[in-house]
Design an enzyme around this catalytic site. Structure first.
Site: not given
Ligand SMILES: CC(C)(COP(=O)(O)OP(=O)(O)OC[C@H]1O[C@@H](n2cnc3c(N)ncnc32)[C@H](O)[C@@H]1OP(=O)(O)O)[C@@H](O)C(=O)NCCC(=O)NCCSC(=O)c1ccc(O)cc1
Length: 145
Positions: A25, A55, A67-68, A98
């Site tokens: 920043d 992936w 892998t969301p 899962k």
């Protein structure tokens, strides 16, 4: 690998980042979304370092698209600035049916800058269907532990 509380249930990998001026920043402090970006990069890097194909390759043989992220929590302890060399230490804290929780400890030298936990799921996305979580494949756990 260990089942002790607080101990990682996987290998630990390290992803290095050289902080740039553009990551900060106007006060020269790293803007917080960049830590999420580096944790996400370290998440994929963890699996690649453990011997899992990227992936785009894995999708061809298993349908897994990645892998969301389902949940994220980050605690910030110290700031970083441009020129710093920081290291993201990544491991899997918990494997669920899962989902899994990946832990990222971001360090500069011995100092912990921030610590993040991400809940993720291995997902498939059949054509014409919706994104779906699948049980964490055993071959992936085996390579990561
Ligand atoms: C992930 C999902 C497809 C799962 O849906 P379903 O297939 O119907 O599964 P379920 O609802 O039965 O849930 C499966 C499991 O997830 C768990 N779950 C579902 N949602 C959550 C949340 N928010 N937190 C924690 N756990 C959750 C649930 O409890 C089940 O756990 P188990 O007990 O271990 O079985 C759906 O929740 C979804 O689409 N979520 C949105 C995901 C998303 O858009 N994330 C942000 C952008 S994607 C992204 O950032 C990304 C990063 C990296 C990549 O490689 C790819 C994409």
């Amino acid at each position: 690998m260990s089942n002790d509380p607080g101990k990682p249930m996987s290998k630990t990998t390290i992803y290095d980042v050289k902080v740039m001026f553009g990551d900060c920043d106007p006060a020269g402090i790293v803007f917080f979304p960049n830590f999420s970006k580096w944790m996400d990069a370290s998440s994929l890097d963890f699996f690649v370092q453990c011997g899992i194909l990227p992936w785009r390759e894995l999708r061809k043989t298993t349908g897994i698209i990645g892998t969301p992220l389902l949940e994220i929590h980050t605690k910030f302890m110290r700031p970083a600035t441009y020129g710093d060399l920081i290291h993201v230490h990544t491991s899997v804290e918990t494997w669920n049916a899962k989902t899994f929780v990946q832990k990222h400890i971001v360090k500069k030298g011995d100092e912990i800058l921030c610590e993040g936990r991400e809940t993720r799921a291995f997902c498939i996305h059949p054509e014409g269907g919706r994104l779906q979580a699948i049980p964490v494949p055993d071959f992936i756990k085996d390579k990561c532990c």
